[in-house]
Design a protein around this motif. Structure first.
Motif, mmCIF file in Angstrom:
data_model
loop_
_atom_site.group_PDB
_atom_site.id
_atom_site.type_symbol
_atom_site.label_atom_id
_atom_site.label_comp_id
_atom_site.label_asym_id
_atom_site.label_seq_id
_atom_site.Cartn_x
_atom_site.Cartn_y
_atom_site.Cartn_z
ATOM 1 N N THR A 123 13.922 0.910 -0.176
ATOM 2 C CA THR A 123 14.176 -0.709 -0.439
ATOM 3 C C THR A 123 13.073 -1.074 -1.412
ATOM 4 O O THR A 123 11.999 -0.520 -1.484
ATOM 5 N N ASP A 124 13.471 -2.276 -2.086
ATOM 6 C CA ASP A 124 12.366 -2.794 -2.830
ATOM 7 C C ASP A 124 11.034 -2.916 -2.145
ATOM 8 O O ASP A 124 10.028 -2.784 -2.807
ATOM 9 N N GLU A 125 11.167 -3.428 -0.909
ATOM 10 C CA GLU A 125 9.966 -3.742 -0.093
ATOM 11 C C GLU A 125 9.181 -2.198 0.013
ATOM 12 O O GLU A 125 7.976 -2.299 -0.052
ATOM 13 N N GLU A 126 9.800 -1.274 0.481
ATOM 14 C CA GLU A 126 9.286 0.018 0.820
ATOM 15 C C GLU A 126 8.698 0.442 -0.650
ATOM 16 O O GLU A 126 7.706 0.964 -0.577
ATOM 17 N N LEU A 127 9.441 0.413 -1.724
ATOM 18 C CA LEU A 127 8.801 0.794 -3.030
ATOM 19 C C LEU A 127 7.556 0.121 -3.517
ATOM 20 O O LEU A 127 6.398 0.561 -3.765
ATOM 21 N N LYS A 128 7.607 -1.090 -3.174
ATOM 22 C CA LYS A 128 6.420 -1.847 -3.406
ATOM 23 C C LYS A 128 5.179 -1.402 -2.174
ATOM 24 O O LYS A 128 3.915 -1.290 -2.814
ATOM 25 N N LEU A 129 5.633 -1.174 -1.168
ATOM 26 C CA LEU A 129 4.456 -0.907 -0.061
ATOM 27 C C LEU A 129 3.876 0.423 -0.721
ATOM 28 O O LEU A 129 2.608 0.826 -0.527
ATOM 29 N N ILE A 130 4.734 1.656 -0.963
ATOM 30 C CA ILE A 130 4.296 2.795 -1.303
ATOM 31 C C ILE A 130 3.405 2.684 -2.673
ATOM 32 O O ILE A 130 2.476 3.209 -2.762
ATOM 33 N N ARG A 131 3.829 1.948 -3.636
ATOM 34 C CA ARG A 131 3.245 2.029 -4.883
ATOM 35 C C ARG A 131 1.883 1.204 -5.083
ATOM 36 O O ARG A 131 0.955 1.576 -5.604
ATOM 37 N N GLU A 132 1.952 0.007 -4.154
ATOM 38 C CA GLU A 132 0.647 -0.672 -4.210
ATOM 39 C C GLU A 132 -0.246 -0.934 -3.157
ATOM 40 O O GLU A 132 -1.313 -1.204 -3.290
ATOM 41 N N VAL A 133 0.583 -0.406 -1.918
ATOM 42 C CA VAL A 133 -0.562 -0.429 -0.679
ATOM 43 C C VAL A 133 -0.838 0.999 -0.096
ATOM 44 O O VAL A 133 -2.049 1.243 0.011
ATOM 45 N N LEU A 134 0.163 1.800 -0.012
ATOM 46 C CA LEU A 134 0.191 2.801 0.743
ATOM 47 C C LEU A 134 -0.399 4.251 -0.046
ATOM 48 O O LEU A 134 -1.050 5.188 0.332
ATOM 49 N N ASP A 135 -0.091 4.184 -1.180
ATOM 50 C CA ASP A 135 -0.333 5.234 -2.159
ATOM 51 C C ASP A 135 -0.765 4.841 -3.829
ATOM 52 O O ASP A 135 -0.034 5.494 -4.383
ATOM 53 N N PRO A 136 -1.449 3.931 -4.007
ATOM 54 C CA PRO A 136 -1.539 3.468 -5.323
ATOM 55 C C PRO A 136 -2.048 4.562 -6.097
ATOM 56 O O PRO A 136 -1.948 4.424 -7.325
#
Lengths: 279, 242
Positions: free
Chosen positions: B219-232
């Motif tokens: 989801t958009d939320e998941e992508l944001k979390l992956i890219r910005e929070v969990l694996d920048p």
């Protein structure tokens, strides 16, 4: 005043004999009693059975021809998944093994420490651990239908652990995140040795860390060796982290590179070793 | 539909999906993408999961891969891990050098055990894990060398050897489950960029193939979390070939 249990590395080695079963504390490439392992590696001891949550202790003793048998659940350098010297010995068929699930291994030590012949667990059921250890038995619960693995006591002739601090009487302290199973190794053994970064006065132990870090008391220890940097190149948090550069050199010293490593870092005493790795 | 999601991000979401419905259990994941998946699951649809740092601490915050700014909520040295394993309140996602159609796993040795052709790490906790609690696997290199007719050594037990619950195998090509009458492997979904035929030709045993879907997109939320929070730092991209 209780006895001063301080001994030298040579005295530790001279209390051992060929064919003994030795337990080595720590976990993987973490807080291994490497100064004692090195002393064994350069000794004339042979045909040892090594019981370990294996790291470079197992690899070094294999590479120096000290080992007849290994009891293990894994052997790893952590940041390097496979221990190359252990792998070489296994693939050459020069060592026998007892491979356990790592929890079974714990229960075997605990059974020895508690002086019971076995402890039951589900771990191992259905796996080839049961096939390659044909002497392993299962037991039917006396209270119901459960069939469980009866892990036999893993009694040790001698055990070695490396602790951050100890006093001269054998009270010993871990200051890192994990005790691992060091207390259980000592309790499973007939001769018990602690190497330590630093010997301190008994009244200073609690200045080093809280009372929960005092998990090894003097009734569990026969000898104390002060060996600063003695876990090198494994980690000994918070005193020092793993020496990753040296570990890579060790792991890469296979085949025709091994004699050079041996001459520089193994066939020398601990003082010379520490000087060599400080360069 | 987030058409710009990468294969590594699909894999992370497929790993996260393995933990759906687990509740308050210890999720132990090995490898970058499984770790990312477990952290993503907790950050979204599975908030009660417990996560360790792989050393000795339970970490409460959304820690990035490689990050060290931990909010510690508990102490879990290796001895306590065994307590959790044997209590059953754990779901592990392990690697595997070989897997068969019932999810039997080998991480011990290739060839004869007395004198292996290739010595691997050793059985570790796989026998105890698989017989006590939920287990999933992550295979970053789906090939017939991994998915074999019979494993050389059973380290982790499969559904035909008393496994507690083999949940999922996530690979760089697909997601596999064991929801079949005989609890053998079933192709659950295929990641985009790959086909059912790719999966079949790279699997050394017969998979059950019916009603296969495309793997769920982040989801958009998941992508944001992956890219910005969990694996920048993008460590997820180092684990598989894109």
């Amino acid at each position: 005043m209780t006895a001063d249990k301080r001994v030298t590395l040579d005295e530790v080695v001279s209390s051992l004999s060929d064919g003994m079963t030795i337990g080595i504390g720590g976990w993987g490439s973490r807080r291994k009693p490497m100064s004692i392992v090195r002393a064994i590696a350069r000794s004339s001891l042979k045909d040892l059975t090594v019981v370990s949550y294996g790291g470079p202790d197992v690899g070094l003793l294999c590479a120096t021809g000290k080992v007849r048998h290994i009891v293990f659940g894994f052997v790893t350098l952590d940041s390097i998944s496979i221990e190359p010297h252990f792998r070489a010995a296994r693939q050459a068929g020069t060592v026998e093994v007892t491979e356990y699930d790592e929890g079974m291994f714990y229960l075997g030590l605990l059974a020895a420490a508690w002086r019971v012949p076995f402890l039951p667990t589900r771990a191992g059921l259905g796996s080839d651990i049961m096939q390659v250890n044909p002497s392993l038995r299962t037991i039917r619960s006396p209270y119901g239908p459960d069939e469980l693995v009866a892990v036999p006591a893993l009694t040790l002739d001698a055990a070695f652990v490396h602790m951050n601090r100890a006093d001269t009487r054998g009270n010993a302290q871990f200051l890192g995140p994990d005790l691992y199973f060091d207390d259980v190794f000592l309790m499973a053994a007939k001769q018990r040795f602690v190497s330590t970064e630093r010997v301190v006065e008994t009244e200073d132990l609690l200045r080093q860390g809280p009372v929960q870090t005092l998990r090894i008391n003097r009734s569990m220890v026969d000898g104390v060796v002060e060996t600063p940097h003695g876990a090198h190149f494994t980690s000994c948090e918070p005193d020092y982290p793993r020496d990753e550069g040296f570990q890579r050199e060790y792991a890469g010293s296979i085949g025709d590179k091994w004699p050079g490593f041996l001459a520089r870092y193994v066939d020398v005493d601990e003082t010379a070793y520490q000087a060599a790795v400080a360069q | 539909m987030s058409i710009e999601a990468t294969l590594a991000e699909y894999c992370a979401v497929a790993c996260a999906e393995a933990f759906r419905g687990d509740g308050e259990v210890l999720a132990s994941a090995f490898g970058y993408i499984p770790t990312l998946g477990a952290r993503l699951a907790r950050a979204t649809f599975e908030p009660d999961l417990l996560l360790s740092d792989g050393e000795a601490y339970l970490v409460a915050n959304d820690l990035p891969l490689g990050g060290s700014d931990k909010v510690i909520e508990g102490w879990i040295p290796f001895r306590s891990v065994f307590d959790v394993v044997w209590s059953g309140r754990r779901h592990v996602m392990m690697g595997a050098t070989q897997l068969d159609r019932f999810g039997n796993q080998n991480i011990s040795a290739l060839g004869q055990h007395e004198k292996p052709k290739v010595q691997l790490i050793g059985s570790r906790g796989a026998p105890g894990n698989t017989v006590n609690h939920a287990t999933s696997y992550w295979v970053p290199n789906h090939s017939p060398r991994v998915f074999v007719d019979a494993v050389d050594f059973i380290s982790g037990v499969g559904t035909n050897h008393g496994a507690a619950d083999i949940k999922r195998i996530v690979t760089n090509l697909c997601s596999i489950d064991f929801v079949t009458a005989d609890r053998s492997a079933r192709l659950r979904s295929v990641h985009p960029f790959h086909s059912v035929d790719d999966v079949i030709s790279n699997t050394g045993f017969d998979l059950v193939v019916e009603n296969v879907t495309e793997s769920r997109a982040p989801t958009d939320e998941e992508l944001k979390l992956i890219r910005e929070v969990l694996d920048p730092g993008g460590l997820r991209d180092t684990e598989i070939k894109s």
